[in-house]
Design a protein around this motif. Structure first.
Motif, PDB file in Angstrom:
ATOM      1  N   LEU A 263       0.832  -1.211   0.000  1.00  0.00           N
ATOM      2  CA  LEU A 263       0.000   0.000   0.000  1.00  0.00           C
ATOM      3  C   LEU A 263       0.867   1.262   0.000  1.00  0.00           C
ATOM      4  CD1 LEU A 263      -2.807  -1.087   2.498  1.00  0.00           C
ATOM      5  CD2 LEU A 263      -2.638  -1.414   0.033  1.00  0.00           C
ATOM      6  N   GLN A 264       2.019   1.166   0.643  1.00  0.00           N
ATOM      7  CA  GLN A 264       2.961   2.297   0.616  1.00  0.00           C
ATOM      8  C   GLN A 264       3.478   2.512  -0.804  1.00  0.00           C
ATOM      9  OE1 GLN A 264       5.914   0.639   3.256  1.00  0.00           O
ATOM     10  NE2 GLN A 264       4.925   1.403   5.126  1.00  0.00           N
ATOM     11  N   VAL A 265       3.860   1.412  -1.441  1.00  0.00           N
ATOM     12  CA  VAL A 265       4.402   1.490  -2.803  1.00  0.00           C
ATOM     13  C   VAL A 265       3.327   2.008  -3.762  1.00  0.00           C
ATOM     14  CG1 VAL A 265       5.327   0.097  -4.721  1.00  0.00           C
ATOM     15  CG2 VAL A 265       6.079  -0.354  -2.361  1.00  0.00           C
ATOM     16  N   PHE A 266       2.123   1.505  -3.582  1.00  0.00           N
ATOM     17  CA  PHE A 266       0.968   1.889  -4.411  1.00  0.00           C
ATOM     18  C   PHE A 266       0.741   3.401  -4.331  1.00  0.00           C
ATOM     19  CE2 PHE A 266      -3.822   2.164  -4.616  1.00  0.00           C
ATOM     20  CZ  PHE A 266      -3.990   1.704  -5.910  1.00  0.00           C
ATOM     21  N   ALA A 267       0.722   3.940  -3.121  1.00  0.00           N
ATOM     22  CA  ALA A 267       0.455   5.373  -2.933  1.00  0.00           C
ATOM     23  C   ALA A 267       1.586   6.216  -3.512  1.00  0.00           C
ATOM     24  CB  ALA A 267       0.262   5.681  -1.450  1.00  0.00           C
ATOM     25  N   CYS A 268       2.803   5.764  -3.301  1.00  0.00           N
ATOM     26  CA  CYS A 268       3.965   6.512  -3.786  1.00  0.00           C
ATOM     27  C   CYS A 268       3.930   6.587  -5.312  1.00  0.00           C
ATOM     28  CB  CYS A 268       5.234   5.828  -3.280  1.00  0.00           C
ATOM     29  SG  CYS A 268       6.728   6.708  -3.728  1.00  0.00           S
ATOM     30  N   GLU A 269       3.622   5.456  -5.947  1.00  0.00           N
ATOM     31  CA  GLU A 269       3.613   5.415  -7.407  1.00  0.00           C
ATOM     32  C   GLU A 269       2.454   6.233  -7.984  1.00  0.00           C
ATOM     33  OE1 GLU A 269       6.117   3.916  -8.970  1.00  0.00           O
ATOM     34  OE2 GLU A 269       5.355   4.401 -10.980  1.00  0.00           O
ATOM     35  N   LEU A 270       1.311   6.176  -7.330  1.00  0.00           N
ATOM     36  CA  LEU A 270       0.166   6.969  -7.795  1.00  0.00           C
ATOM     37  C   LEU A 270       0.469   8.462  -7.691  1.00  0.00           C
ATOM     38  CD1 LEU A 270      -3.182   5.322  -6.752  1.00  0.00           C
ATOM     39  CD2 LEU A 270      -2.831   6.805  -8.705  1.00  0.00           C
ATOM     40  N   ALA A 271       1.136   8.843  -6.612  1.00  0.00           N
ATOM     41  CA  ALA A 271       1.504  10.251  -6.436  1.00  0.00           C
ATOM     42  C   ALA A 271       2.425  10.681  -7.571  1.00  0.00           C
ATOM     43  CB  ALA A 271       2.192  10.445  -5.093  1.00  0.00           C
ATOM     44  N   THR A 272       3.392   9.830  -7.885  1.00  0.00           N
ATOM     45  CA  THR A 272       4.328  10.142  -8.964  1.00  0.00           C
ATOM     46  C   THR A 272       3.582  10.261 -10.287  1.00  0.00           C
ATOM     47  OG1 THR A 272       5.906   8.782  -7.759  1.00  0.00           O
ATOM     48  CG2 THR A 272       6.545   9.440  -9.973  1.00  0.00           C
ATOM     49  N   ALA A 273       2.692   9.285 -10.529  1.00  0.00           N
ATOM     50  CA  ALA A 273       1.948   9.282 -11.792  1.00  0.00           C
ATOM     51  C   ALA A 273       1.085  10.533 -11.922  1.00  0.00           C
ATOM     52  CB  ALA A 273       1.079   8.029 -11.872  1.00  0.00           C
ATOM     53  N   ARG A 274       0.642  11.066 -10.807  1.00  0.00           N
ATOM     54  CA  ARG A 274      -0.205  12.268 -10.858  1.00  0.00           C
ATOM     55  C   ARG A 274       0.617  13.551 -10.786  1.00  0.00           C
ATOM     56  NH1 ARG A 274      -5.864  11.114  -9.397  1.00  0.00           N
ATOM     57  NH2 ARG A 274      -6.025  12.981  -8.087  1.00  0.00           N
ATOM     58  N   GLY A 275       1.931  13.378 -10.806  1.00  0.00           N
ATOM     59  CA  GLY A 275       2.813  14.542 -10.845  1.00  0.00           C
ATOM     60  C   GLY A 275       2.944  15.265  -9.512  1.00  0.00           C
ATOM     61  N   ASN A 276       2.667  14.565  -8.426  1.00  0.00           N
ATOM     62  CA  ASN A 276       2.737  15.219  -7.118  1.00  0.00           C
ATOM     63  C   ASN A 276       4.139  15.143  -6.518  1.00  0.00           C
ATOM     64  OD1 ASN A 276       0.044  15.393  -7.567  1.00  0.00           O
ATOM     65  ND2 ASN A 276      -0.571  13.997  -5.941  1.00  0.00           N
ATOM     66  N   GLU A 277       4.367  16.028  -5.604  1.00  0.00           N
ATOM     67  CA  GLU A 277       5.631  16.047  -4.868  1.00  0.00           C
ATOM     68  C   GLU A 277       5.543  14.986  -3.773  1.00  0.00           C
ATOM     69  OE1 GLU A 277       8.946  16.361  -3.616  1.00  0.00           O
ATOM     70  OE2 GLU A 277       8.615  17.993  -5.072  1.00  0.00           O
ATOM     71  N   VAL A 278       6.317  13.902  -3.919  1.00  0.00           N
ATOM     72  CA  VAL A 278       6.146  12.757  -3.019  1.00  0.00           C
ATOM     73  C   VAL A 278       6.602  13.060  -1.588  1.00  0.00           C
ATOM     74  CG1 VAL A 278       6.913  10.387  -2.546  1.00  0.00           C
ATOM     75  CG2 VAL A 278       6.245  11.047  -4.862  1.00  0.00           C
ATOM     76  N   ASP A 279       7.762  13.629  -1.447  1.00  0.00           N
ATOM     77  CA  ASP A 279       8.306  13.787  -0.089  1.00  0.00           C
ATOM     78  C   ASP A 279       7.674  14.937   0.688  1.00  0.00           C
ATOM     79  OD1 ASP A 279       9.996  11.608  -0.201  1.00  0.00           O
ATOM     80  OD2 ASP A 279      11.641  12.765  -1.095  1.00  0.00           O
ATOM     81  N   GLN A 280       7.159  15.897  -0.051  1.00  0.00           N
ATOM     82  CA  GLN A 280       6.587  17.096   0.594  1.00  0.00           C
ATOM     83  C   GLN A 280       5.182  17.356   0.082  1.00  0.00           C
ATOM     84  OE1 GLN A 280       7.561  19.270   2.845  1.00  0.00           O
ATOM     85  NE2 GLN A 280       9.543  18.368   3.278  1.00  0.00           N
ATOM     86  N   PRO A 281       4.209  16.523   0.446  1.00  0.00           N
ATOM     87  CA  PRO A 281       2.856  16.740  -0.068  1.00  0.00           C
ATOM     88  C   PRO A 281       2.325  18.120   0.339  1.00  0.00           C
ATOM     89  CG  PRO A 281       3.006  14.680   1.175  1.00  0.00           C
ATOM     90  CD  PRO A 281       4.287  15.392   1.381  1.00  0.00           C
ATOM     91  N   ARG A 282       1.450  18.642  -0.495  1.00  0.00           N
ATOM     92  CA  ARG A 282       0.923  19.982  -0.223  1.00  0.00           C
ATOM     93  C   ARG A 282       0.227  20.023   1.142  1.00  0.00           C
ATOM     94  NH1 ARG A 282      -3.956  19.525  -4.681  1.00  0.00           N
ATOM     95  NH2 ARG A 282      -5.339  18.267  -3.380  1.00  0.00           N
ATOM     96  N   ASN A 283       0.297  21.146   1.760  1.00  0.00           N
ATOM     97  CA  ASN A 283      -0.417  21.446   3.023  1.00  0.00           C
ATOM     98  C   ASN A 283       0.038  20.650   4.242  1.00  0.00           C
ATOM     99  OD1 ASN A 283      -1.940  22.889   1.198  1.00  0.00           O
ATOM    100  ND2 ASN A 283      -3.696  21.497   1.266  1.00  0.00           N
TER     101      ASN A 283
END
Ligand code: M6R
Length: 369
Positions: free
Chosen positions: A341-361
């Motif tokens: 589930l950790q890997v899944f979330a990390c990859e989805l964040a990347t695929a959506r172009g999000n900043e993985v280590d520093q999520p917004r807010n």
């Protein structure tokens, strides 16, 4: 500093086997006797405790939910788990025979600190489970059990969570040991199983490519649901939290038994639902129930993503995607089922172009209430 990884989160996910081993190190002698030296609460106090209350926030709260199963199972002491932010506002019933366990990676979370202060004012003993040496929560507690995850930089907690679980299992076994509900052989057996978990996590990490591919294929979805039972329920909540904070997607975790009480109305064609399946051995009743839950949601069009133990063939016909995890004792399963589930979330964040280590807010430690 990221050790060749694109993100700290990926590095920290990969460090989990070592973090788990480091947290176990030196806490069990060759004959299987646990010695938690930093727990400076006297054994007599632990022996007489009538209740354990766990307080924490976010991912640490999910570790606390899992700890409750282990503590009650191995010690038969009633255990409650509460969000630290809710705890002191309901005037909880506390006394010197209440053992409060505050779980915090940073040791600086204001809500958890306030809960610790409140508990001590009421005369309860407070034990901190913490990853940061000398931080405020351990300093203000009666005792501390450190997790040895090493510094966690990514905002999303990964290796700290796994080590919080290890610390909580050790604490539960230790309570069992001092109270005589857990005998040497059983403690040794569980510790052996815990010691093997690092290798199993490694194994899971080696098989994550299909999970990453699946994550990428879901980048355009609006919502992902997570289901679990027993210790799989907090895992479902953790999977959903990771997805919210990293992928900025609507995600919710449910106890699978609650489906018919409302959430099943959310199921429509193509909604991805991740299901954490308990071991088919031991608690087979739970297993059978979750298999029928999977059938129910699939019949309504859900895209089922099933996380199930090696050798569990009953789920195969109902899984659109099957993620295998090694066999573990029921109570320890969250240590392996959380990893995909950790890997899944990390990859989805990347695929959506999000900043993985520093999520917004979000901030790594939340030092305001
Ligand atoms: O430092 P703490 O363990 O007290 O932090 C608690 C939560 O803020 C933390 O676990 C948060 O939920 C994470 N960002 C989740 O990945």
């Amino acid at each position: 500093e990221k050790g060749g990884y694109d993100y700290f989160m990926l590095k920290e996910i990969a460090e989990q086997p070592k973090a788990v081993a480091d947290t176990l190190l030196g806490r069990v002698d060759e004959s299987g006797v646990l010695s938690l030296d930093e727990v400076r609460i006297e054994d007599s106090v632990l022996r007489e405790a009538t209740k354990v209350v766990i307080v924490a926030c976010g991912t640490a709260f999910h570790a606390g939910m899992i700890a409750k199963y282990a503590i009650e199972h191995w010690t038969r002491i009633p255990c409650e788990v509460e969000l630290a932010s809710e705890f002191r506002y309901r005037d909880p019933i506390l006394d010197p025979r209440t053992l409060v366990v505050a779980i915090s990676q940073s040791g600086e979370t204001m809500d958890t600190l306030m809960a610790v202060r409140h508990a001590r004012e009421q005369g309860a003993k407070v034990l901190a489970v913490c990853n940061t040496n000398g931080s405020t929560i351990p300093r203000e507690s009666d005792a501390v059990l450190y997790t040895h995850a090493g510094p966690e930089v990514a905002v999303a907690s990964t290796k700290a969570f796994l080590t919080q679980l290890v610390a909580c299992y050790l604490l539960a076994l230790y309570l069992g040991q001092v109270r005589g509900t857990q005998w040497g052989d059983e403690i040794r057996a569980v510790v052996r199983e815990l010691a093997a978990i690092g290798t199993q996590v490694e194994q899971v990490l080696g098989t994550m490519e299909p999970v990453r591919e699946l994550a990428r294929s879901l980048a355009e979805k609006n919502t992902v649901l997570f289901l679990g039972r027993h210790v799989g329920y907090p895992v479902a909540l953790e999977g959903a939290l990771k997805l919210k904070e990293l992928a900025y997607m609507h995600a919710e975790g449910f106890a699978a038994g609650e489906l018919k009480h409302g959430p099943i109305a959310l199921i429509e064609e193509g909604v991805p639902v991740v299901v954490v399946v308990p071991s088919p051995r031991g608690r087979s009743v739970l297993h059978d129930k979750i298999v029928s839950n999977i059938q129910e949601i699939r019949a309504r069009g859900a895209l089922t993503i099933v996380i199930a133990e090696d050798g569990d063939e009953t789920v195969v016909p109902y899984a659109d995607h099957l993620v295998r995890i090694p066999r573990t004792p029921t109570l320890l399963q969250p240590m392996v089922s959380t990893v995909p589930l950790q890997v899944f979330a990390c990859e989805l964040a990347t695929a959506r172009g999000n900043e993985v280590d520093q999520p917004r807010n979000l901030a790594k430690s939340v030092t305001v209430e």
